[in-house]
Design a protein around this motif. Sequence first.
Motif: not given
Length: 90
Positions: A14-24, A48-54, A57-64
């Motif tokens: 029942g959650y409102k789901v938003k997806v954002y791919n390949d974010q800086t 909030c689900v964040l899928l990336s490398h990290g 204590g640090v999360f990676f965007g596409t540019d840093g």
Amino acid sequence: VGAANAMKVFAKLGYKVKVYNDQTVEQLKQVLLGVSKEDHSSSASLVCVLLSHGDEGVFFGTDGSVELKYLTSLFRGDRVKSLVGKPRLF
């Protein structure tokens, strides 16, 4: 695959789901800042689900990278009154 599975599960719950791919890093900050400014009065919780490398204590965007502490701090009770007393899962 991970994003699609998470999307299906939370939509079924029942959650409102938003997806954002390949974010800086800046785009990620702006998306989460925008969500933090929304009215969550009619919501029981926030996930909030964040899928990336990290790293520790640090999360990676596409540019840093950005500190996870910064991202989660956007949703503190003193900043988002409509989430006070509600679970926030990151």
